[in-house]
Design a protein around this motif. Structure first.
Motif, PDB file in Angstrom:
ATOM      1  N   LEU A 280      11.640 -23.652  -6.695  1.00  0.00           N
ATOM      2  CA  LEU A 280      10.758 -23.071  -7.706  1.00  0.00           C
ATOM      3  C   LEU A 280      10.062 -24.169  -8.495  1.00  0.00           C
ATOM      4  O   LEU A 280       8.839 -24.158  -8.676  1.00  0.00           O
ATOM      5  CB  LEU A 280      11.562 -22.169  -8.646  1.00  0.00           C
ATOM      6  CG  LEU A 280      10.810 -21.618  -9.866  1.00  0.00           C
ATOM      7  CD1 LEU A 280       9.637 -20.753  -9.433  1.00  0.00           C
ATOM      8  CD2 LEU A 280      11.763 -20.840 -10.763  1.00  0.00           C
ATOM      9  N   PHE A 281      10.844 -25.133  -8.969  1.00  0.00           N
ATOM     10  CA  PHE A 281      10.267 -26.207  -9.779  1.00  0.00           C
ATOM     11  C   PHE A 281       9.424 -27.147  -8.931  1.00  0.00           C
ATOM     12  O   PHE A 281       8.426 -27.702  -9.408  1.00  0.00           O
ATOM     13  CB  PHE A 281      11.370 -26.969 -10.495  1.00  0.00           C
ATOM     14  CG  PHE A 281      12.132 -26.121 -11.476  1.00  0.00           C
ATOM     15  CD1 PHE A 281      11.542 -25.723 -12.666  1.00  0.00           C
ATOM     16  CD2 PHE A 281      13.418 -25.700 -11.192  1.00  0.00           C
ATOM     17  CE1 PHE A 281      12.231 -24.926 -13.565  1.00  0.00           C
ATOM     18  CE2 PHE A 281      14.119 -24.912 -12.093  1.00  0.00           C
ATOM     19  CZ  PHE A 281      13.518 -24.523 -13.279  1.00  0.00           C
ATOM     20  N   LEU A 282       9.818 -27.336  -7.669  1.00  0.00           N
ATOM     21  CA  LEU A 282       8.985 -28.136  -6.786  1.00  0.00           C
ATOM     22  C   LEU A 282       7.631 -27.466  -6.579  1.00  0.00           C
ATOM     23  O   LEU A 282       6.602 -28.137  -6.485  1.00  0.00           O
ATOM     24  CB  LEU A 282       9.692 -28.339  -5.441  1.00  0.00           C
ATOM     25  CG  LEU A 282      10.839 -29.348  -5.419  1.00  0.00           C
ATOM     26  CD1 LEU A 282      11.536 -29.332  -4.066  1.00  0.00           C
ATOM     27  CD2 LEU A 282      10.340 -30.749  -5.732  1.00  0.00           C
ATOM     28  N   GLY A 283       7.648 -26.143  -6.510  1.00  0.00           N
ATOM     29  CA  GLY A 283       6.396 -25.413  -6.389  1.00  0.00           C
ATOM     30  C   GLY A 283       5.491 -25.653  -7.580  1.00  0.00           C
ATOM     31  O   GLY A 283       4.269 -25.820  -7.434  1.00  0.00           O
ATOM     32  N   LEU A 284       6.080 -25.695  -8.783  1.00  0.00           N
ATOM     33  CA  LEU A 284       5.288 -25.984  -9.976  1.00  0.00           C
ATOM     34  C   LEU A 284       4.719 -27.400  -9.915  1.00  0.00           C
ATOM     35  O   LEU A 284       3.580 -27.647 -10.335  1.00  0.00           O
ATOM     36  CB  LEU A 284       6.149 -25.818 -11.233  1.00  0.00           C
ATOM     37  CG  LEU A 284       6.665 -24.394 -11.499  1.00  0.00           C
ATOM     38  CD1 LEU A 284       7.558 -24.377 -12.729  1.00  0.00           C
ATOM     39  CD2 LEU A 284       5.505 -23.427 -11.678  1.00  0.00           C
ATOM     40  N   GLY A 285       5.537 -28.338  -9.384  1.00  0.00           N
ATOM     41  CA  GLY A 285       5.035 -29.698  -9.223  1.00  0.00           C
ATOM     42  C   GLY A 285       3.888 -29.768  -8.242  1.00  0.00           C
ATOM     43  O   GLY A 285       2.911 -30.501  -8.452  1.00  0.00           O
ATOM     44  N   VAL A 286       3.971 -28.986  -7.163  1.00  0.00           N
ATOM     45  CA  VAL A 286       2.893 -28.957  -6.178  1.00  0.00           C
ATOM     46  C   VAL A 286       1.620 -28.377  -6.795  1.00  0.00           C
ATOM     47  O   VAL A 286       0.509 -28.860  -6.533  1.00  0.00           O
ATOM     48  CB  VAL A 286       3.325 -28.137  -4.942  1.00  0.00           C
ATOM     49  CG1 VAL A 286       2.141 -27.899  -4.016  1.00  0.00           C
ATOM     50  CG2 VAL A 286       4.435 -28.868  -4.189  1.00  0.00           C
ATOM     51  N   VAL A 287       1.787 -27.348  -7.640  1.00  0.00           N
ATOM     52  CA  VAL A 287       0.621 -26.778  -8.324  1.00  0.00           C
ATOM     53  C   VAL A 287      -0.056 -27.839  -9.192  1.00  0.00           C
ATOM     54  O   VAL A 287      -1.289 -27.958  -9.216  1.00  0.00           O
ATOM     55  CB  VAL A 287       1.039 -25.568  -9.182  1.00  0.00           C
ATOM     56  CG1 VAL A 287      -0.112 -25.125 -10.087  1.00  0.00           C
ATOM     57  CG2 VAL A 287       1.475 -24.417  -8.290  1.00  0.00           C
ATOM     58  N   ALA A 288       0.762 -28.637  -9.896  1.00  0.00           N
ATOM     59  CA  ALA A 288       0.194 -29.702 -10.724  1.00  0.00           C
ATOM     60  C   ALA A 288      -0.535 -30.729  -9.865  1.00  0.00           C
ATOM     61  O   ALA A 288      -1.590 -31.247 -10.251  1.00  0.00           O
ATOM     62  CB  ALA A 288       1.303 -30.378 -11.534  1.00  0.00           C
ATOM     63  N   LEU A 289       0.016 -31.019  -8.675  1.00  0.00           N
ATOM     64  CA  LEU A 289      -0.665 -31.959  -7.772  1.00  0.00           C
ATOM     65  C   LEU A 289      -1.998 -31.388  -7.295  1.00  0.00           C
ATOM     66  O   LEU A 289      -2.991 -32.118  -7.178  1.00  0.00           O
ATOM     67  CB  LEU A 289       0.238 -32.266  -6.571  1.00  0.00           C
ATOM     68  CG  LEU A 289       1.398 -33.241  -6.805  1.00  0.00           C
ATOM     69  CD1 LEU A 289       2.243 -33.354  -5.556  1.00  0.00           C
ATOM     70  CD2 LEU A 289       0.879 -34.604  -7.214  1.00  0.00           C
ATOM     71  N   ILE A 290      -2.018 -30.097  -7.008  1.00  0.00           N
ATOM     72  CA  ILE A 290      -3.273 -29.469  -6.570  1.00  0.00           C
ATOM     73  C   ILE A 290      -4.319 -29.525  -7.684  1.00  0.00           C
ATOM     74  O   ILE A 290      -5.496 -29.825  -7.445  1.00  0.00           O
ATOM     75  CB  ILE A 290      -3.016 -28.012  -6.132  1.00  0.00           C
ATOM     76  CG1 ILE A 290      -2.145 -27.994  -4.868  1.00  0.00           C
ATOM     77  CG2 ILE A 290      -4.331 -27.288  -5.882  1.00  0.00           C
ATOM     78  CD1 ILE A 290      -1.716 -26.606  -4.449  1.00  0.00           C
ATOM     79  N   VAL A 291      -3.870 -29.257  -8.911  1.00  0.00           N
ATOM     80  CA  VAL A 291      -4.789 -29.357 -10.048  1.00  0.00           C
ATOM     81  C   VAL A 291      -5.312 -30.784 -10.176  1.00  0.00           C
ATOM     82  O   VAL A 291      -6.510 -31.019 -10.425  1.00  0.00           O
ATOM     83  CB  VAL A 291      -4.090 -28.917 -11.347  1.00  0.00           C
ATOM     84  CG1 VAL A 291      -4.970 -29.203 -12.561  1.00  0.00           C
ATOM     85  CG2 VAL A 291      -3.740 -27.437 -11.279  1.00  0.00           C
ATOM     86  N   GLY A 292      -4.400 -31.748  -9.983  1.00  0.00           N
ATOM     87  CA  GLY A 292      -4.824 -33.147 -10.020  1.00  0.00           C
ATOM     88  C   GLY A 292      -5.811 -33.473  -8.923  1.00  0.00           C
ATOM     89  O   GLY A 292      -6.768 -34.234  -9.128  1.00  0.00           O
ATOM     90  N   ALA A 293      -5.584 -32.891  -7.733  1.00  0.00           N
ATOM     91  CA  ALA A 293      -6.507 -33.131  -6.619  1.00  0.00           C
ATOM     92  C   ALA A 293      -7.893 -32.580  -6.927  1.00  0.00           C
ATOM     93  O   ALA A 293      -8.915 -33.206  -6.611  1.00  0.00           O
ATOM     94  CB  ALA A 293      -5.956 -32.486  -5.350  1.00  0.00           C
ATOM     95  N   VAL A 294      -7.925 -31.410  -7.557  1.00  0.00           N
ATOM     96  CA  VAL A 294      -9.216 -30.837  -7.944  1.00  0.00           C
ATOM     97  C   VAL A 294      -9.922 -31.754  -8.941  1.00  0.00           C
ATOM     98  O   VAL A 294     -11.141 -31.978  -8.864  1.00  0.00           O
ATOM     99  CB  VAL A 294      -9.021 -29.426  -8.539  1.00  0.00           C
ATOM    100  CG1 VAL A 294     -10.331 -28.906  -9.118  1.00  0.00           C
ATOM    101  CG2 VAL A 294      -8.500 -28.475  -7.472  1.00  0.00           C
ATOM    102  N   GLY A 295      -9.139 -32.314  -9.863  1.00  0.00           N
ATOM    103  CA  GLY A 295      -9.719 -33.235 -10.830  1.00  0.00           C
ATOM    104  C   GLY A 295     -10.281 -34.482 -10.176  1.00  0.00           C
ATOM    105  O   GLY A 295     -11.366 -34.955 -10.537  1.00  0.00           O
ATOM    106  N   VAL A 296      -9.537 -35.025  -9.196  1.00  0.00           N
ATOM    107  CA  VAL A 296     -10.014 -36.214  -8.481  1.00  0.00           C
ATOM    108  C   VAL A 296     -11.287 -35.887  -7.704  1.00  0.00           C
ATOM    109  O   VAL A 296     -12.260 -36.653  -7.712  1.00  0.00           O
ATOM    110  CB  VAL A 296      -8.917 -36.752  -7.547  1.00  0.00           C
ATOM    111  CG1 VAL A 296      -9.476 -37.856  -6.647  1.00  0.00           C
ATOM    112  CG2 VAL A 296      -7.747 -37.281  -8.357  1.00  0.00           C
TER     113      VAL A 296
END
Length: 403
Positions: A280-296
């Motif tokens: 569950l928490f890894l999924g939240l971390g992946v969501v944060a990475l996706i948001v970061g990817a969108v920012g990049v």
């Protein structure tokens, strides 16, 4: 035009980041947060498991518990009075200890507490060798001895002491038990292998008989007892053999009314299940990475639009599409790697601080930090691919119009 070396390529790739440091930092922040979350989750999970397994090793895995179960009619069964003595006759049994749950007797801070407010605390009679068998000790005060086991003296489990608000032991410290005062002799350390002991007020068997009327008739004679829980230390390597004999030994007439368990199995299962919610928490971390990817990706697209003159000038001077594409792709990857590295360091720091506060071993799995960096590189490559291709396809004449 000659190919750029690695050093020159990194210098060119960092031009855009150095020109707009605040924008680059904010874009890398999403990558850093996601990577930190992943590293911290995996690190804390591994550290908690290591701490729990170390606790199991310290307490020992050879403790077996024999408890009274239920009869075929569903009624509460009881162990024979002589059950603890029978345990000593078995081979590979090192030492048994036992406690007896005294039903309908409760412990309170004072007699003014309503009778129904028991707080889930129990009253148990205990043998004097309980602590070495459970491999626990006294946190404050002293344990029962042959003298105090006959008197209205009690030792509190760690959870019971906390529930009653007793944080120290002195001659004036008392609790209300069985409609009379009992002096508090000590408070135990937590006992993970015997959680019932943690929530109990422990008194001697003779005190239980004398002050609480806990007796059993044996041949017309009143004796204190019987035990409801027996704790047995088996010789290492013989736990399974001893466990298979305990029920028949404790109650030969009704072995089905005896429950035998190995408490360390529960702790081992807890260690195995410690990472059950990691996904569950890894999924939240992946969501944060996706948001970061969108920012990049966003900053790279904007960078391409803002740097059209630079692209046109480089193309006019002989730079190939491949070099332009490599420049912007490398810039995107570099931005993500910076965020990933910061995230890995933040995740390691968070793990170290929390694990130290819990007195766990600090464990950072290799897949945590290496996976964090690898995911950052992958995200940087994916986020920068489209802007890089777009930049490389821009005709020099169109790009130079922005000059």
């Amino acid at each position: 035009m000659r190919r750029l070396g690695l050093k020159d390529g990194l210098r060119v790739a960092s031009v855009g980041l150095r020109a707009r440091p605040l924008r680059a930092a904010l874009s890398a922040l999403g990558i850093a947060i996601g990577t930190a979350a992943i590293v911290a989750i995996l690190g804390l999970s591994a550290s908690s498991q290591a701490g729990l397994l170390a606790e199991i090793d310290r307490l020992g895995t050879n403790l077996l518990t024999v408890e009274a179960g239920q009869s075929l009619t569903g009624e509460d069964a009881s162990l024979p009075l002589e059950a603890p003595a029978r345990m000593t006759l078995l081979d590979h049994v090192q030492r048994p200890a036992h406690t007896a749950l005294i039903k309908r007797k409760y412990v309170y801070r004072n007699p003014m507490i309503p009778v129904g407010n028991t707080g889930g605390l129990q009253v148990r009679a205990t043998s004097l060798n309980l602590l070495p068998v459970l491999n626990t000790g006294v946190a404050r005060g002293t344990w029962l001895n042959a003298g105090t086991a006959r008197e209205p003296v009690v030792v509190l489990g760690s959870a019971a002491a906390a529930q009653l608000g007793i944080d120290r032991v002195d001659p004036e410290r008392r609790v209300w038990l069985g409609d009379q005062w009992f002096d508090v002799a000590g408070v135990l350390e937590p006992s993970p292998l015997a959680p019932d002991v943690d929530t109990s007020a422990l008194i001697g068997y003779l005190a239980a008989r004398r002050y609480l009327g806990y007796v059993a008739l044996v041949g017309g004679e009143q004796k204190a007892g019987p035990a409801s829980s027996i704790y047995v230390r088996a010789a290492t390597g013989h736990e399974a053999a001893v466990q298979s004999l305990l029920a028949r030994t404790a109650n030969p007439q009704a072995p089905n009314e005896v429950n035998v368990s190995q408490p360390s199995d529960v702790l081992t299962a807890r260690a195995a299940a410690a990472g059950a919610f990691d996904s569950l928490f890894l999924g939240l971390g992946v969501v944060a990475l996706i948001v970061g990817a969108v920012g990049v990706a966003n900053i790279m697209i904007i960078s391409v639009l803002e740097r059209r003159s630079e692209i046109g000038l480089r193309r006019a001077l002989g730079a190939t599409k491949s070099q332009i594409r490599t420049q912007f792709l490398a810039e995107s990857i570099l931005l993500a790697v910076i965020g990933g590295a910061v995230g890995v360091l933040a995740g390691i720091a968070a793990t170290a601080v929390y694990a130290s506060s819990k007195h766990w071993a600090i464990v950072i799995p290799a897949e945590a930090w290496s996976g964090g960096i690898a995911s950052a590189i992958l995200i940087g490559a994916l986020a920068g691919l489209m802007p890089a291709v777009r930049a490389s396809r821009m005709p020099p004449t169109v790009a130079l119009r922005a000059v």
